[in-house]
Design an enzyme around this catalytic site. Sequence first.
Site, mmCIF file in Angstrom:
data_model
loop_
_atom_site.group_PDB
_atom_site.id
_atom_site.type_symbol
_atom_site.label_atom_id
_atom_site.label_comp_id
_atom_site.label_asym_id
_atom_site.label_seq_id
_atom_site.Cartn_x
_atom_site.Cartn_y
_atom_site.Cartn_z
ATOM 1 C CB SER A 177 -0.168 -8.014 -1.167
ATOM 2 O OG SER A 177 -1.090 -8.794 -0.441
ATOM 3 C CD GLU B 275 -9.985 3.745 0.695
ATOM 4 O OE1 GLU B 275 -9.955 4.978 0.551
ATOM 5 O OE2 GLU B 275 -9.233 2.958 0.079
ATOM 6 C CE LYS C 270 -4.159 -1.892 0.164
ATOM 7 N NZ LYS C 270 -5.081 -1.751 -0.981
#
Lengths: 272, 389
Positions: free
Chosen positions: B373, B111, B89
């Site tokens: 991830s 969010e 991210k």
Amino acid sequence: MSVHALTAAFERARSEGRKALLPFLMAGHPTPQAFTRNLAEAGEFADVIEVGVPFSDPLADGPVIQAAAAQALKHGTTLASTLEVLGSRKAGPPVVLMLSVNQVLAGGLQRFAQRAADAGVSGAIIPDLPFEEQHEAREVFTRQGLALVSMLAPTTRHERAEAILKHAQGFAYLISVAGVTGAREGFAPETIEYLRRTAAKSPVPVCVGFGIGKPKHIEQLREHADGFIVGSALIRGLNEGQAVREILAPLRAACEAALTTDNQQLTTGTRS
Amino acid sequence: MTTAEKTRGRFGIYGGQYVPETLVANLHELEQAYEAVKQDADFAAELELTLREFVGRATPLYFAERLSADFGGRVFLKREDLAHTGAHKINNALGQALLARRLGKTRIVAETGAGQHGVATAAACARLGLDCVVYMGALDCERQRPNVERMKLLGATVVACEAGSRNLKIAINEAIRDWISRPEDTHYLIGSVVGPHPYPAMVRDFQSVIGREARAQFIQREGRLPDAVVACVGGGSNAMGIFAGFLDDEVELHGVEAGGRGESHAAPLNSGSPGVLHGALQYLLQDDDGQILDTHSIAAGLDYPGVGPEHSYLKDNGRAQYHVVRDEEALQAFKLLARREGIIPALESSHALAFAQRLLAQRPGLSVIVNLSGRGDKDLPSLMERKLL
């Protein structure tokens, strides 16, 4: 009913020297039975009625209307049940639906327009279908005689506002503030300037929504608009047990008072 | 720009800008700014330096030898779990935060589902001196508590969203409403390849560093391309990031959706239909009336009824295939990687691992890159509480 019914409704208000009043009710709120009653009662005060079809994820709505939608969905309110209520009306002012683009697309655009027209609806406001994405819907709506009501916001740039107004049908919906739906205390001078600028260019009546909840709001903005949309304040009043007439009568009076004020200004203007 | 973007903001029929009028000006401004920085060597250099020194890129491509023996093939892990803040991210959070600063925005809203995007955004904002507000579903605040504390420590305000399903979908609703209310000073830093144009393309571009690195690393080590690339798909940013490196190659692309408990799931590409959610046309889970359905996944970051428009397009044209892995399979893969390789993966990434195992069981001997991830530390308290470990 059709886009012509909207035009006629604004024409009538104008000829009677009033600003138009456009109350918003959520279908199925607070209960399906109460909604049907409220719809009839609102008809006595309204020039046009906006009927929200509840959606699971409304992006442009504040907490009051979100909660009303959630409540209506719990009662099993659907597009079909909403159109059934609207289709069985014998009289009353024209209705425009307010709903999300996904609700319009779910059963197909053509079918939506057909069903809405069959139920006597005059048009629809689709807040998450902005100008660039409207082309197809506008064509389909036009074939059914429905108005696709355009929205403008304080953030709308000048050239874009002109393009939107050029295609406006029925009336133009001016969002008074950058924000979600819900009544507010007052309006900034920029809001009034934006309203004045837009109304001057609009080929259709201009109605202000978002933050209109009290007679003083109408008084503050009435010189520059043709109509006023009252949503959250009405829903909140209903939640608190007030009757539709208790909430709408003072707002209607403020819309009617517009005549006197406008005339006085006109007279003063002529004298000077 | 990939070959998918034939018209502005669309991947085939998917994508678009289905947003309230108030936000249109912001999106146009963002679109112009993004097009400008794409050509800007200074911006690229600043981002590259930050990714190297602050994030620790390039992340390794790791050959998982013992897992490979178990699965019956060659399994490589792209170690995004080793990126600063513990997941992929951060690549996008920094890219967008740098862009927001250029636009003169002083406040960021975001969010978060699993909390990984929230933590990444909070870190990026701390690093660049921007105010940060993160919306997070109340259910997710409970099940990803360590990340809530991390965000606060990094100076962010965390708002728990109590409405409806109390998960990622609700958090996005609230973040968009916040943005509508303060369009002038606020940038909405969306965390996945979802939302209105230009977000899906922009987030993919910021995440494509994963695919570029992985491709070069694999070729350098193996002297060839992998047979397949596997990644989990919630909104789909880690998958789009790694897929972007291989779209024009003869490499299989496998996305893995969350199968939840079977009946209740979060797998729109497998069980949904096209519709509009959060500003874009995409596959989504909806009823006949167009109401968005509630979802379930053990992995908060996959617990979302929609999926990025580019994934919707890649499904339709067959370039990528999308599969379903259930909670219990993901949990097994989670434990297996810890025992066999000494790596604790995020529950989200564990879905991709579980599918790699299935793929190699069917077709042994393939060389597969799994995008790992994120790391799984965030999942421990909740799993222990539910006695799932």
